[in-house]
Motif scaffolding. Sequence first.
Motif, PDB file in Angstrom:
ATOM      1  N   ARG A   1      18.073  81.546 -45.608  1.00  0.00           N
ATOM      2  CA  ARG A   1      17.243  80.361 -45.399  1.00  0.00           C
ATOM      3  C   ARG A   1      18.020  79.270 -44.654  1.00  0.00           C
ATOM      4  O   ARG A   1      17.446  78.556 -43.820  1.00  0.00           O
ATOM      5  N   LEU A   2      19.305  79.146 -44.977  1.00  0.00           N
ATOM      6  CA  LEU A   2      20.138  78.184 -44.261  1.00  0.00           C
ATOM      7  C   LEU A   2      20.206  78.536 -42.780  1.00  0.00           C
ATOM      8  O   LEU A   2      20.060  77.668 -41.904  1.00  0.00           O
ATOM      9  N   ILE A   3      20.414  79.823 -42.484  1.00  0.00           N
ATOM     10  CA  ILE A   3      20.473  80.270 -41.101  1.00  0.00           C
ATOM     11  C   ILE A   3      19.132  80.010 -40.405  1.00  0.00           C
ATOM     12  O   ILE A   3      19.078  79.542 -39.265  1.00  0.00           O
ATOM     13  N   GLY A   4      18.022  80.302 -41.107  1.00  0.00           N
ATOM     14  CA  GLY A   4      16.702  80.054 -40.524  1.00  0.00           C
ATOM     15  C   GLY A   4      16.491  78.584 -40.215  1.00  0.00           C
ATOM     16  O   GLY A   4      15.936  78.228 -39.166  1.00  0.00           O
ATOM     17  N   ALA A   5      16.923  77.712 -41.126  1.00  0.00           N
ATOM     18  CA  ALA A   5      16.777  76.275 -40.900  1.00  0.00           C
ATOM     19  C   ALA A   5      17.595  75.824 -39.696  1.00  0.00           C
ATOM     20  O   ALA A   5      17.129  75.027 -38.870  1.00  0.00           O
ATOM     21  N   ARG A   6      18.818  76.341 -39.583  1.00  0.00           N
ATOM     22  CA  ARG A   6      19.667  75.970 -38.443  1.00  0.00           C
ATOM     23  C   ARG A   6      19.090  76.482 -37.130  1.00  0.00           C
ATOM     24  O   ARG A   6      19.150  75.811 -36.101  1.00  0.00           O
TER      25      ARG A   6
ATOM     26  N   TRP B   1      23.438  80.684 -34.243  1.00  0.00           N
ATOM     27  CA  TRP B   1      23.414  79.406 -33.517  1.00  0.00           C
ATOM     28  C   TRP B   1      23.273  79.667 -32.024  1.00  0.00           C
ATOM     29  O   TRP B   1      22.471  79.028 -31.329  1.00  0.00           O
ATOM     30  N   GLN B   2      24.059  80.622 -31.518  1.00  0.00           N
ATOM     31  CA  GLN B   2      24.000  80.924 -30.102  1.00  0.00           C
ATOM     32  C   GLN B   2      22.648  81.534 -29.722  1.00  0.00           C
ATOM     33  O   GLN B   2      22.119  81.270 -28.636  1.00  0.00           O
TER      34      GLN B   2
ATOM     35  N   LEU C   1       9.768  72.384 -39.597  1.00  0.00           N
ATOM     36  CA  LEU C   1      10.006  73.666 -40.255  1.00  0.00           C
ATOM     37  C   LEU C   1      11.439  73.765 -40.761  1.00  0.00           C
ATOM     38  O   LEU C   1      11.688  74.265 -41.871  1.00  0.00           O
ATOM     39  N   SER C   2      12.382  73.260 -39.978  1.00  0.00           N
ATOM     40  CA  SER C   2      13.776  73.248 -40.421  1.00  0.00           C
ATOM     41  C   SER C   2      13.933  72.430 -41.697  1.00  0.00           C
ATOM     42  O   SER C   2      14.609  72.850 -42.647  1.00  0.00           O
TER      43      SER C   2
END
Length: 432
Positions: free
Chosen positions: A26-31, A167-168, A200-201
């Motif tokens: 979820r953290l990755i999705g938010a980022r 991120w990339q 959404l983030s």
Amino acid sequence: MTSSPSFPPAPRHDPYAALRIPEFRRLIGARVCLVVATQMQAVVVGWQIYQLTKDPLALGLIGLAEAVPSIVVSLYAGHLADSVRRKNIILAAVVVLLFCAAALLSFTRPEGAGWLLRYHALPLYAVIFTSGLARGFLGPALFSFMPQLLPDRERLANAITWNSSTWQAAAVLGPAIGGLVYAKLGISAAYLTDVVLTTLSLALFLSIAGRPLPPIEGQRLGLKESVLSGVQFIFQNQIVLAALSLDLFAVLFGGAVALLPIFADEILHTGAEGLGYLRAAPAVGSVLMAVLLTYFPLRRHAGRKLLWAVAGFGVATILFALSRNFWLSLVLLFMTGIFDSVSVIVRSTLLHTFTPEYMKGRVSAVNNIFIGSSNEIGAFESGATARLLGTVTSVVLGGTMTLVVVAVTAWRANQLRVLDLSPKQETEPVKA
């Protein structure tokens, strides 16, 4: 790190170890949502300001307007990230970024367009300045919050690589989506997409449980000592200092991203859609290299490979400046992303490996000053140099300076030159 009995020990070579943790996903999705939104915004606002001014210095000022507030608040933001629950800081910063996205959208409406007619690009710079403040607080909080979601240290290196690669990947999507939406649907649709993704983030960040702060080792420091402790920690570690310095000066001199609107408009003649592809090309190279490093971690002779990667970044930058072919320019920007990915992952690994948990906010803040804002300051340097010497000369000079920085670092930083991250030589975090 927070211990959790609900996850078995990670397999030694499991490339998906960190992704098996729901809150990390979820953290990755938010980022990803946030990075796509901000990268879209960067493309659209850069193109908008250039169309208003036709001045390369105006593009450089975009970076300066974001970097200055971020640098000013960074050290205090690092102290705050080690003193206040990190999730709370993240939520507050994302709310401010949502406000900035909504403000940019409002300037495309008839009532908001009057501000641009009256004050030209100044309202856009004001929004960028505000987003820089938010980014200054968000960076240290996110950096130090991510490891708290991991149940064991074995997943850390894998989490760092996935953090970088996603991120990339978002940086690939952001410019491409921004350029395409702007070209096909207009500026209002582009900024509306920015608002939706930022919302959404925020929702995904809200779905992650908060974590208590790690216990402090030693005596609690006063505000002044706490703020400066991150600086002292990095300057006492030669390897980390050399890696940060290498990245700082390479990005400061070698970046050409700020001038891409000029290349797209006047040199390669591709327009807004081509600008989106040019902005995305480095990120495509970065994400592919990061995914490759997930399966084949960069350990043996890591310092030597870091130096060669930054040198390759400089060479590719010079060749890009000299190219007049759109497809060749895309390939060269793609190569800069490949080389940059190696640098980012090595630097992140060093910071997380050597820094105690209770100091990660402050050390990340110093990293933000060294690296996070060097892109924006480099953008200002590129814009100012382009105005004085011309666009192509500016980028060639920057790439050449990058090669000089690599040569000096390889000569003076012998510990970085021989750095090896093989498992048998991995180092435990240094105590502050």
